[in-house]
Design an enzyme around this catalytic site. Structure first.
Site, PDB file in Angstrom:
ATOM      1  N   GLY A 149      -5.568  -3.495   4.758  1.00 56.37           N
ATOM      2  CA  GLY A 149      -4.822  -4.571   4.115  1.00 56.37           C
ATOM      3  C   GLY A 149      -5.532  -5.907   4.135  1.00 56.37           C
ATOM      4  O   GLY A 149      -5.579  -6.627   3.134  1.00 56.37           O
ATOM      5  N   ARG A 150      -6.135  -6.273   5.283  1.00 54.00           N
ATOM      6  CA  ARG A 150      -6.772  -7.588   5.383  1.00 54.00           C
ATOM      7  C   ARG A 150      -8.115  -7.636   4.675  1.00 54.00           C
ATOM      8  O   ARG A 150      -8.753  -8.687   4.619  1.00 54.00           O
ATOM      9  CB  ARG A 150      -6.901  -7.989   6.851  1.00 54.00           C
TER      10      ARG A 150
ATOM     11  N   LYS B   7       8.143  -3.639  14.488  1.00 57.72           N
ATOM     12  CA  LYS B   7       8.780  -3.178  13.247  1.00 57.72           C
ATOM     13  C   LYS B   7       9.741  -2.021  13.523  1.00 57.72           C
ATOM     14  O   LYS B   7      10.825  -1.949  12.943  1.00 57.72           O
ATOM     15  CB  LYS B   7       7.713  -2.764  12.236  1.00 57.72           C
TER      16      LYS B   7
ATOM     17  N   LYS C  23       0.826  -1.206   0.000  1.00 55.82           N
ATOM     18  CA  LYS C  23       0.000   0.000   0.000  1.00 55.82           C
ATOM     19  C   LYS C  23       0.859   1.253   0.000  1.00 55.82           C
ATOM     20  O   LYS C  23       0.613   2.193  -0.750  1.00 55.82           O
ATOM     21  CB  LYS C  23      -0.939  -0.031   1.200  1.00 55.82           C
TER      22      LYS C  23
ATOM     23  N   GLU D 184       9.595  -5.794   4.565  1.00 53.76           N
ATOM     24  CA  GLU D 184       9.802  -7.129   3.981  1.00 53.76           C
ATOM     25  C   GLU D 184       9.558  -7.121   2.480  1.00 53.76           C
ATOM     26  O   GLU D 184      10.329  -7.698   1.701  1.00 53.76           O
ATOM     27  CB  GLU D 184       8.862  -8.138   4.657  1.00 53.76           C
TER      28      GLU D 184
ATOM     29  N   GLU E 206      -6.044  -9.687  13.934  1.00 52.67           N
ATOM     30  CA  GLU E 206      -5.544  -8.330  13.702  1.00 52.67           C
ATOM     31  C   GLU E 206      -6.674  -7.322  13.844  1.00 52.67           C
ATOM     32  O   GLU E 206      -6.449  -6.178  14.242  1.00 52.67           O
ATOM     33  CB  GLU E 206      -4.899  -8.224  12.322  1.00 52.67           C
TER      34      GLU E 206
ATOM     35  N   HIS F  52      -5.646 -36.441  12.249  1.00 48.98           N
ATOM     36  CA  HIS F  52      -4.480 -37.245  12.611  1.00 48.98           C
ATOM     37  C   HIS F  52      -3.404 -36.402  13.300  1.00 48.98           C
ATOM     38  O   HIS F  52      -2.259 -36.839  13.413  1.00 48.98           O
ATOM     39  CB  HIS F  52      -3.912 -37.921  11.360  1.00 48.98           C
TER      40      HIS F  52
END
Length: 524
Positions: A261-262, A487, A204, A210, A347, A378
């Protein structure tokens, strides 16, 4: 200002109702005493059927929860979000992700003045993005698409592309790079060639640490491998067009500050999805989400599936004290769904203060975790069946398969049904090791088929569910200040790994940094 759920009269009434039940409902008795339990607690919404009857609530609890939602003016909060009001109060802006899937020209009652213009911009960007996606699909030279992003710029597109494999264009490979750990990018670069790869850089702000580190390495690799024409092989998805241009990326698709963002896979961030399933498929994806939007916006609370799910979440978290919700999709292509829902829920609602900054006296977001159901049986279903703590479980199943392997899908669906049945019924045994206490809750969500429309509707359902629970808790579900501190500290620590400087650090961080920096203060 709306009252928080714990400030309503219904809060105390719900506590009293829970205590009157002997601190819990017995599901086996509830079904025996109420022949209409399944019909009452199950519901068809657009593209999604949900059976909530195997949950630890009764009609009185649901009625009190609905009254609580009304007392909290949930419908008013919902309408404010759809209208484009500044429901993201700490950042002073709208949370208008529903506009990204609203049909062209559709006005809703109460729309803020800017909404009509914003909707025009949404469709102009959508048209341009989908035209580009079709051009990429038609370009036989492009065989690999590498999406570089993190958080919402990765989790949503990654999940959806994998989920919709049956609708993908053959001959294309999709790769997703999010981790700053260079092993992830390096393994992708070993598998692609510069002349046949399209890199999508999704950020954005175009400053995400990262993402920009991975993008720089990808650009360096492209040049070192003799790649030609950055403009053809790199595209940016960002709100910061000028910054992308500084990186040499002339093709950019943007989005707006009211897109969190999400919640962004419906925007230009969904470009990998559009390349995978085509423009028509992506429009079906948006249409499915819009159908769920309309259900949420117009259905009465008592028959509103996102609302009912949110009320169940609050009942479990705040009255029964259940700490987590396990997500078990019985479909291998939904393997990234738990990770996507982790961000969406935790979040959004992992907050300790309300929107007024007041400390909350109750728990908020549950821990979300899970794996595809057949695998989970399992691995961790032992804990669900016989662990000392009760966990909420949500099973997602798909009625129709997209493969032709005889018997597999019936076996899969039988396992999904059996796990929900076993958790509820249990099995008595004089041997404690073989005793299943039962009365363990589960929700069962069913899609007829895994299509762009049904996936879109299901994801919108989950978005609205999170919004409802956040509204009732009185928190702002649309900010995420909790991701910032780490961050910021990382920016200080990164150069210290080269210098070995530990001045001002706590003893643990200093000791670890010195060990990581190695002898002489040089990072290995």
């Amino acid at each position: 200002m709306h009252p928080r759920c714990d400030e309503t009269p219904q809060w105390a009434q719900l506590q009293a109702h829970y205590q009157a039940q002997g601190r819990g409902l017995d599901l086996r008795r509830a079904f025996a005493e109420d022949a209409g339990r399944f019909a009452h607690f199950s519901q068809q919404a657009p593209h999604v059927f949900a059976d909530l009857s195997k949950n630890l609530w009764d009609r009185q609890a649901e009625a009190l929860l609905l009254d609580m939602a009304r007392a909290c003016r949930l419908e008013h909060s919902r309408d404010a979000m759809f209208a484009g009001q500044a429901v993201n109060s700490t950042e002073g802006r709208a949370a208008l992700h529903t506009l990204l899937r609203r049909p062209r020209g559709l006005a809703l009652p109460g729309d803020e003045p800017f909404v009509a213009q914003a909707l025009q911009e949404v469709h102009a960007t959508l048209d341009a993005m989908l035209a580009f996606a079709e051009a990429v699909r038609a370009d036989a030279q492009i065989t690999d698409i590498v999406n570089i992003g993190i958080g919402g710029s990765d989790l949503g597109p990654h999940m959806a592309v994998r989920a919709l494999q049956a609708h993908q264009l053959p001959g294309r490979r999709f790769h997703f790079v999010s981790n700053i750990d260079g092993h992830e990018l390096a393994s992708v670069l070993q598998a692609v060639r510069p002349e046949s790869t399209l890199f999508i850089v999704a950020s954005k702000t175009f400053t995400t640490l990262e993402t920009m580190a991975n993008a720089r390495s990808a650009l360096d690799w492209f040049a070192a491998q003799g790649g030609q024409d950055v403009a053809r092989h790199f595209v940016a998805l960002t709100a910061n067009v000028a910054k992308a241009a500084e990186w040499g990326m002339s093709r950019t698709f943007g989005f707006w500050d009211w897109v969190g963002g999400r919640y962004s896979l419906w925007s230009a961030i969904g470009l990998p999805i559009a390349i995978a399933i085509g423009a028509a498929g992506f429009r079906d994806f948006l249409a499915g989400a819009h159908a769920m939007d309309e259900h949420f916006r117009s259905a009465p609370l008592a028959h509103n599936l996102p609302v009912r799910l949110a009320l169940l979440d609050i009942w479990y978290r705040n009255f029964l004290g259940l700490p987590s919700r396990c997500i078990a999709p019985y479909h291998a292509w939904l393997q990234r769904l738990p990770a996507y829902l982790q961000q969406l829920e935790m979040e959004s609602n992992g907050k300790r203060v309300d929107s007024q900054g007041r400390a909350l006296p109750m728990a908020t977001a549950p821990v979300i975790w899970g794996e595809p159901g057949s695998n989970g049986q399992h691995a961790f279903f032992q804990l669900l069946h016989q662990g000392p703590d009760v966990q909420a479980l949500e099973i997602i199943a798909v009625r129709d398969s997209a493969h032709g392997l005889a018997g597999h899908h019936q076996m899969l669906l039988a396992n999904a049904l059996a796990q929900a049945q076993a958790l509820m019924q249990g099995r008595a045994s004089g041997c404690g090791h073989r005793h299943f206490p039962g009365n363990r809750p589960s929700s069962f969500v069913l899609l007829d088929a895994l299509t762009p429309a049904s996936l879109g509707a299901y994801l919108a359902l989950q978005e609205h569910r999170v919004f409802c629970s956040g509204s009732l808790w009185g928190i702002n579900s649309f900010d995420q200040w909790g991701v910032e501190l780490g961050k910021q500290l990382a920016q200080d620590l990164q150069p210290r790994l080269h210098t070995g400087d530990v001045a001002g650090l706590d003893g643990s961080t200093a000791g670890l940094l010195q060990r990581l920096a190695g002898v002489g203060g040089r990072a290995p």
